[in-house]
Scaffold this active site. Structure first.
Site, PDB file in Angstrom:
ATOM      1  N   GLU A  49     -11.981  -0.818  31.504  1.00 39.75           N
ATOM      2  CA  GLU A  49     -11.790   0.273  30.550  1.00 39.75           C
ATOM      3  C   GLU A  49     -11.594   1.615  31.264  1.00 39.75           C
ATOM      4  OE1 GLU A  49     -14.023   2.479  26.774  1.00 39.75           O
ATOM      5  OE2 GLU A  49     -15.057   0.905  27.893  1.00 39.75           O
ATOM      6  N   GLU A 100     -16.201   1.059  18.323  1.00 44.39           N
ATOM      7  CA  GLU A 100     -17.210   1.618  19.217  1.00 44.39           C
ATOM      8  C   GLU A 100     -17.179   3.114  18.990  1.00 44.39           C
ATOM      9  OE1 GLU A 100     -18.445   1.492  23.913  1.00 44.39           O
ATOM     10  OE2 GLU A 100     -16.441   2.186  23.368  1.00 44.39           O
TER      11      GLU A 100
END
Length: 266
Positions: A149, A243
């Site tokens: 990420e 998220e």
């Protein structure tokens, strides 16, 4: 239509089964798990196995540790790699797709003094490639993926944009290592988020979603139809994992996400 999942800490309920009941009713197709350090995720295996038997869908896990495989300290790097290997093994055991991690978080920022990290760019690349290779080989053995990420410049100084992640993945050369994109970080770092998705298409394996202000999708100014349209254009078939932080009533906010994303093209 893409599957929409939600990170477990956002869902009401005391057990994964209770959270799953709520999630299904709200329009989600799965739960993204969170994995703390000190092999906490492995210790949850009895809970996770029971949830799996009860039909809870848990396709991915997001790391939630204090240090990562790009740490400055060699012992912390080794520990992070071992922790991530364990998390990859656990998500494989419960039939999941993979685990998402940044290279680092909160370790250093070029935006604050002293501005220059205590490690050269060449040394950092070596560290990142070593970590990604070790984790990628373990993920391949387990039949799952590691999702790297990119974070924004204030949270990580090494991997901020998709093109940087692509460069690393090309050097690693393992299909088991993919990019886990995050709409919030992309909004900060990518001049054209949709174009960045199109350019990185062969390497994208997972997607996390929150709006430009880190709140739930729909609470900021991100261009969701264009962002989601780019994912459809590349043939993305993974999940959209919520998220985010929540603004307003938290239960209403969580309920709003699937409907908003569907209206926006998910």
């Amino acid at each position: 239509m893409l599957d929409i999942t939600c990170q477990e800490q956002l869902l009401p309920g005391d057990t994964l089964q209770e959270k799953w009941d709520f999630a299904q009713n709200a329009g989600y197709q799965g739960i993204e798990l969170r994995a703390r350090g000190d092999h906490h995720f492995r210790a949850r295996l009895p809970e996770l196995r029971a949830a799996l038997r009860d039909g809870v869908v848990m396709p991915t896990v997001c790391v939630d540790m204090l240090h990562f495989f790009g740490a400055f300290d060699a012992d912390l790097r080794r520990d992070a790699v071992e922790q991530m290997k364990s998390q990859l093994s656990v998500i494989a055991e419960i039939g999941g797709r993979g685990a998402q991690t940044p290279a680092s978080y909160g370790m250093f920022s070029r935006r604050l003094p002293p501005f220059e990290p205590p490690r050269s760019a060449e040394e950092e690349r070596t560290v990142l490639l070593e970590g990604l290779t070790a984790l990628g080989e373990h993920a391949r053995k387990e039949g799952v993926h590691l999702y790297l990420e990119p974070l924004n410049r204030y949270e990580d100084h090494m991997v901020n944009r998709l093109e940087q992640a692509v460069d690393l993945l090309r050097a690693v050369g393992l299909d088991s290592v993919r990019i886990g994109i995050d709409s919030y970080h992309m909004n900060i770092e990518e001049a054209d988020p949709a174009a960045a998705i199109l350019e990185a298409a062969p390497y994208i394996g997972h997607a996390q979603v929150s709006d430009s202000n880190r709140f739930q999708p729909g609470a900021g100014h991100l261009d969701w139809p264009t962002w989601l349209g780019a994912l459809h254009a590349i043939g993305y078939t993974g999940c959209l994992a919520a998220e985010c932080r929540l603004t307003g009533d938290p239960v209403s906010a969580i309920r709003s996400i699937p409907a908003f994303l569907r209206r926006s093209g998910a």
